[in-house]
Design a protein around this motif. Structure first.
Motif, PDB file in Angstrom:
ATOM      1  N   VAL A  16       0.736  -1.334  -0.015  1.00 30.44           N
ATOM      2  CA  VAL A  16      -0.122   0.039   0.192  1.00 30.44           C
ATOM      3  C   VAL A  16       1.249   1.039   0.155  1.00 30.44           C
ATOM      4  CG1 VAL A  16      -1.476   1.253   1.089  1.00 30.44           C
ATOM      5  CG2 VAL A  16      -1.834  -1.449   0.982  1.00 30.44           C
ATOM      6  N   ALA A  17       2.268   1.516   1.063  1.00 31.15           N
ATOM      7  CA  ALA A  17       2.652   2.953   1.274  1.00 31.15           C
ATOM      8  C   ALA A  17       3.537   2.444  -0.499  1.00 31.15           C
ATOM      9  CB  ALA A  17       3.625   2.221   2.438  1.00 31.15           C
ATOM     10  N   ALA A  18       3.729   1.681  -1.077  1.00 28.19           N
ATOM     11  CA  ALA A  18       4.585   1.957  -2.444  1.00 28.19           C
ATOM     12  C   ALA A  18       3.493   2.518  -3.767  1.00 28.19           C
ATOM     13  CB  ALA A  18       5.131   0.469  -3.280  1.00 28.19           C
ATOM     14  N   ALA A  19       2.657   2.589  -3.202  1.00 28.46           N
ATOM     15  CA  ALA A  19       1.901   3.421  -4.316  1.00 28.46           C
ATOM     16  C   ALA A  19       1.874   5.399  -3.942  1.00 28.46           C
ATOM     17  CB  ALA A  19       0.755   3.334  -4.358  1.00 28.46           C
ATOM     18  N   PHE A  20       2.506   5.529  -2.988  1.00 30.32           N
ATOM     19  CA  PHE A  20       2.147   6.318  -2.392  1.00 30.32           C
ATOM     20  C   PHE A  20       3.970   7.400  -2.167  1.00 30.32           C
ATOM     21  CE2 PHE A  20      -0.795   5.031  -0.326  1.00 30.32           C
ATOM     22  CZ  PHE A  20      -1.942   5.971  -0.955  1.00 30.32           C
ATOM     23  N   ALA A  21       5.437   6.191  -3.159  1.00 33.61           N
ATOM     24  CA  ALA A  21       6.409   6.833  -3.668  1.00 33.61           C
ATOM     25  C   ALA A  21       6.573   7.708  -4.079  1.00 33.61           C
ATOM     26  CB  ALA A  21       6.870   5.777  -3.650  1.00 33.61           C
ATOM     27  N   PRO A  22       7.690   8.607  -4.305  1.00 33.41           N
ATOM     28  CA  PRO A  22       9.125   8.524  -3.003  1.00 33.41           C
ATOM     29  C   PRO A  22       8.581   9.513  -1.539  1.00 33.41           C
ATOM     30  CG  PRO A  22       9.130  10.121  -4.923  1.00 33.41           C
ATOM     31  CD  PRO A  22       7.897   9.640  -5.014  1.00 33.41           C
ATOM     32  N   SER A  23       6.898   9.599  -1.586  1.00 38.00           N
ATOM     33  CA  SER A  23       6.446  10.602  -0.594  1.00 38.00           C
ATOM     34  C   SER A  23       6.939   9.256   0.989  1.00 38.00           C
ATOM     35  CB  SER A  23       5.029  10.460  -0.373  1.00 38.00           C
ATOM     36  OG  SER A  23       5.086  11.408   0.405  1.00 38.00           O
TER      37      SER A  23
END
Length: 247
Positions: A16-23
């Motif tokens: 899930v977090a990877a959807a918001f990289a590089p944030s």
């Protein structure tokens, strides 16, 4: 809008977090767990706190309840959550939910919460207790399905993952609208309901429901599908009014 996303394990949370990289994610502790905070866009109106809640409905309910309580008592401006999402990979009933597809729950049902009788399985509600189903907001289900391409149907919560064709057929007989099974959704939904917060469940299908054939599992593909889905989620969340519970 503040959203709590509860997965079972870290690899799902990281997908899930990877959807918001590089944030970068900001991590902070709550009792018994750690939350990772991400935002879909710089300065955007949606903030997501990601939680690896544990495997099974009991662990998921306990960790989700802890996060919801911490948020309700939080004096920071972000305040309580507007939505809880149970997310991860799961088994799909064939052929309606093929491996690699996305399933969005229009109902979250505890499939084995009840009693065995001489006449078959009886859900706990027929024994006069509790609930076995939670229904996400219809308008939000429609909006999320439209942007992610997810199929909509019942997602079953089980304590024991199905491992035979007979068990799969029995679940489909009792729940003809079921598209997927997983182990946490009902626990997450129970915690959300106790706090008066709406809930979604989004699953990426990693394997067929039925005999356990590890050669047929596509966990990597399912995790990639989960990342892709969350990368498309923000517009649907931004346009939804969490205070209109009639939708």
């Amino acid at each position: 809008m503040r959203v709590l996303v509860a997965t079972a394990v870290l690899v799902e949370r990281d997908a899930v977090a990877a959807a918001f990289a590089p944030s970068p994610a900001r991590e902070y502790a709550i009792p018994g767990a750690t939350l990772s905070r991400v935002t879909p866009a710089e300065g955007g109106p949606v903030v997501l706190d990601l939680l690896a809640a544990g495997v099974g409905p009991a662990a998921a309910a306990a960790a989700t309840a802890a996060a919801l309580t911490a948020a309700a008592l939080d004096e920071q401006p972000s305040g309580p959550y507007d939505l809880v999402v149970s997310a991860g990979i799961g088994g799909g009933f064939q052929p309606e939910a093929p491996v690699g597809s996305l399933v969005l729950a229009d109902e979250i049902t505890a499939a084995d919460l009840g009693a065995e009788t001489a006449d078959g399985f009886v859900p706990v509600t027929e024994l006069g207790f509790g609930a076995v189903t939670h229904r996400p907001p219809e308008s939000l289900v429609r909006a999320v399905a439209a942007v992610t391409g997810a199929r909509t149907g019942a997602v079953l919560t089980v304590n024991t993952v199905t491992g035979s064709a007979d068990r799969a057929a029995e679940l489909r007989r009792r729940h003809p609208g079921a598209l997927a099974e997983a182990m946490e959704g009902f626990g997450v939904a129970e915690a959300a309901a106790a706090h008066g917060v709406p809930v979604l469940e989004l699953r990426a299908v990693s394997n067929p429901v039925g005999p356990r054939d590890r050669a047929a599992w596509r966990i990597g593909d399912a995790l990639a599908a989960l990342t892709g889905a969350f990368g498309k989620l923000a517009p649907a969340l931004e346009s939804w009014n969490p205070h209109d519970r009639t939708q």
